[in-house]
Write an enzyme that holds these catalytic residues in place. Structure first.
Site, PDB file in Angstrom:
ATOM      1  N   SER A 124       0.834  -1.201   0.000  1.00 16.02           N
ATOM      2  CA  SER A 124       0.000   0.000   0.000  1.00 16.02           C
ATOM      3  C   SER A 124       0.865   1.245   0.000  1.00 16.02           C
ATOM      4  CB  SER A 124      -0.878  -0.008   1.263  1.00 16.02           C
ATOM      5  OG  SER A 124      -1.482   1.252   1.453  1.00 16.02           O
ATOM      6  N   TYR A 148      -1.380  -0.366  10.751  1.00 21.46           N
ATOM      7  CA  TYR A 148      -1.689  -1.056   9.487  1.00 21.46           C
ATOM      8  C   TYR A 148      -0.527  -0.859   8.512  1.00 21.46           C
ATOM      9  CZ  TYR A 148      -3.320  -1.360   4.709  1.00 21.46           C
ATOM     10  OH  TYR A 148      -3.400  -1.638   3.371  1.00 21.46           O
ATOM     11  N   LYS A 152       2.346  -3.595   6.711  1.00 22.02           N
ATOM     12  CA  LYS A 152       2.683  -3.682   5.286  1.00 22.02           C
ATOM     13  C   LYS A 152       4.185  -3.475   5.101  1.00 22.02           C
ATOM     14  CE  LYS A 152      -1.392  -4.338   3.409  1.00 22.02           C
ATOM     15  NZ  LYS A 152      -1.731  -5.588   2.681  1.00 22.02           N
TER      16      LYS A 152
HETATM   17  C1  WQD Z   1      -9.847   9.445   1.037  1.00 19.53           C
HETATM   18  C2  WQD Z   1     -10.141  10.906   1.302  1.00 19.53           C
HETATM   19  C3  WQD Z   1     -10.482  11.462   3.618  1.00 19.53           C
HETATM   20  C4  WQD Z   1     -14.212   9.242   4.132  1.00 19.53           C
HETATM   21  C5  WQD Z   1      -6.904   4.624   2.905  1.00 19.53           C
HETATM   22  C6  WQD Z   1      -5.772   3.863   3.515  1.00 19.53           C
HETATM   23  C7  WQD Z   1      -4.903   3.301   2.427  1.00 19.53           C
HETATM   24  C8  WQD Z   1      -5.729   2.476   1.460  1.00 19.53           C
HETATM   25  C9  WQD Z   1      -6.854   3.329   0.885  1.00 19.53           C
HETATM   26  C10 WQD Z   1      -5.559   0.166   2.096  1.00 19.53           C
HETATM   27  C11 WQD Z   1      -9.423  11.431   2.535  1.00 19.53           C
HETATM   28  C12 WQD Z   1     -11.747  11.694   2.807  1.00 19.53           C
HETATM   29  C13 WQD Z   1     -13.063   9.776   3.583  1.00 19.53           C
HETATM   30  C14 WQD Z   1     -15.264  10.108   4.525  1.00 19.53           C
HETATM   31  C15 WQD Z   1     -13.981  11.992   3.783  1.00 19.53           C
HETATM   32  N1  WQD Z   1      -6.255   1.325   2.076  1.00 19.53           N
HETATM   33  N2  WQD Z   1     -12.956  11.125   3.411  1.00 19.53           N
HETATM   34  N3  WQD Z   1     -15.112  11.459   4.319  1.00 19.53           N
HETATM   35  O1  WQD Z   1      -7.288   7.586   3.715  1.00 19.53           O
HETATM   36  O2  WQD Z   1      -6.544   8.085   1.327  1.00 19.53           O
HETATM   37  O3  WQD Z   1      -6.395   5.735   2.205  1.00 19.53           O
HETATM   38  O4  WQD Z   1      -7.619   3.798   2.018  1.00 19.53           O
HETATM   39  O5  WQD Z   1      -4.509  -0.076   1.532  1.00 19.53           O
HETATM   40  O6  WQD Z   1      -3.927   2.469   3.010  1.00 19.53           O
HETATM   41  O7  WQD Z   1      -4.979   4.780   4.267  1.00 19.53           O
HETATM   42  O8  WQD Z   1      -8.610   6.724   1.703  1.00 19.53           O
HETATM   43  O9  WQD Z   1     -11.007   6.657   1.184  1.00 19.53           O
HETATM   44  O10 WQD Z   1     -10.283   6.671   3.632  1.00 19.53           O
HETATM   45  O11 WQD Z   1     -10.053   8.742   2.264  1.00 19.53           O
HETATM   46  O12 WQD Z   1     -13.842  13.217   3.634  1.00 19.53           O
HETATM   47  O13 WQD Z   1     -16.327   9.673   5.035  1.00 19.53           O
HETATM   48  O14 WQD Z   1     -11.537  11.040   1.573  1.00 19.53           O
HETATM   49  O15 WQD Z   1     -10.275  12.538   4.541  1.00 19.53           O
HETATM   50  O16 WQD Z   1      -9.021  12.758   2.275  1.00 19.53           O
HETATM   51  P1  WQD Z   1      -7.179   7.155   2.297  1.00 19.53           P
HETATM   52  P2  WQD Z   1     -10.055   7.133   2.234  1.00 19.53           P
END
Ligand code: WQD
Length: 337
Positions: A124, A148, A152
């Site tokens: 990741s 997490y 990885k």
């Molecule tokens: C994306 C953006 C949030 C939810 C994570 C893991 C990464 C990978 C992918 C496994 C951010 C914003 C989110 C919400 C929001 N997973 N958001 N409201 O954090 O970039 O990555 O998932 O491998 O390892 O870290 O993805 O989809 O959680 O968030 O505003 O209800 O959407 O702040 O900016 P992220 P995400």
């Protein structure tokens, strides 16, 4: 000869099953279904018209895993299985290290018993930690910001060390950016249990009426519209990247970390507005406080994947969000209709 997919019933795993079966590979699934459903594997059979053995097993169960290697001539392993909720990992680090790292150690020991020396590992972009220089490339120093991510990182390091100790071993560490979307059939997709942590499943659950409105975690980031930028990649492009990595690993020994991203960045508001435009469904949302650990931006250098794998992402955000909505609309309760 077969390819063993651990975590094959999961979101990325099930899409990789479809891609590999369509490319003529024989596959074997091993999944404990703690975060997935065997229904996803039935859907894979439906999409591809091909059957394959599927075993319900936890990777830490040595005997069950050994029995799979005895029953099938495994030539390579694609290792998807792992817990992946960042927030949960902060609360339960011991469970995350036990499941993700110890499970990988048992798997690699059984692979050694049977002379299997090829692994594609589901890593990741989270291993880049709080890196701020964009785009992120594979030469950058690593450093994680949650348990997490450290699991990885630790499994990547184990594979790097294994390849140094055994020059016949081949490991490709695929660093995913943000996988989103679903197969065009709408039969398989992202199916998180409970309230989704990730943006797109939350958006689709608002669209289907299950959740009232989307919290936008902060709009005061150092980005054009104040919401964080991410490199969203279609899960089918990601699946193709695994098949390309399989071909690469068959021809090369040693350990290579390779980003799987599009090299393009979209903000949270971009996602909301694009979803509304392509699907004609409003996404009520409100600005909420920042979520701990969120970075301003994260997107991928795609140079190494193009150079080594001859692979690049083909689908854009419109496709991702159209396909994500089709899955959610056709499966309002996920796999547990
Ligand atoms: C994306 C953006 C949030 C939810 C994570 C893991 C990464 C990978 C992918 C496994 C951010 C914003 C989110 C919400 C929001 N997973 N958001 N409201 O954090 O970039 O990555 O998932 O491998 O390892 O870290 O993805 O989809 O959680 O968030 O505003 O209800 O959407 O702040 O900016 P992220 P995400």
């Amino acid at each position: 000869m077969s390819v063993l997919l651990t975590g094959a019933a999961g979101y990325v795993g099930s899409h990789a099953c479809v891609e590999l079966l369509n490319q003529g590979y024989s596959i074997v699934s091993a999944d404990n279904y703690v975060n997935s459903s065997p229904v996803a594997l039935e859907r894979v059979r439906q999409i591809t018209g091909r059957d394959f053995p599927a075993y319900e097993t936890d990777l830490r169960d040595e005997e069950k895993l050994r029995a799979i290697f005895r029953a099938h001539k495994i030539e390579s392993v694609i290792h998807f299985a792992g817990l992946k909720a960042v927030g949960e990992s902060v609360k339960k680090p011991l469970e995350y290290y036990d499941n993700n790292l110890y499970g990988s150690i048992v798997l690699l020991k059984i692979m050694r018993e049977f002379g299997v020396k090829s692994m594609i590992f589901s890593s990741s972009a989270t291993v880049y930690g709080a890196a701020t220089k964009m785009p992120l490339d594979e030469k950058m120093p690593l450093g994680c910001v949650n348990p997490y991510g450290w699991t990885k990182f630790a499994i990547e390091q184990l594979l790097r060390d294994l390849c140094l100790a055994d020059p016949d071993f081949s490991a490709v560490l695929l660093r995913y950016f943000n996988p989103v979307g679903s197969h065009k059939s709408g039969l398989i997709g992202d199916n998180p249990s409970g309230i989704p942590n990730n943006l797109i499943p939350y958006v689709t659950r608002v669209a289907v009426g299950e959740l009232e409105r989307l919290p936008v975690f902060g709009n005061d980031y150092n980005t054009p519209d104040g919401t964080p930028l991410r490199d969203y990649i279609h899960v089918c492009d990601l699946a193709r990247g695994h098949a390309a990595a399989m071909a690469y690993a068959a021809a090369h020994k040693g350990c290579e970390a390779i980003n799987l991203g599009t090299g393009k960045a979209s903000s949270v508001l971009d996602v909301i507005h694009t979803f509304e435009r392509v699907n004609g469904v409003p996404i009520p949302h409100f600005i909420a406080p920042r979520r701990a650990g969120d970075a301003d931006e994260s997107w991928s250098s795609t140079e190494k994947a193009e150079r080594l794998l001859g692979w690049k992402a083909e689908k854009g955000l419109d496709d991702m969000l159209r396909d994500a909505w089709r899955w959610q609309r056709q499966n309002p309760k996920g796999y547990h209709a």
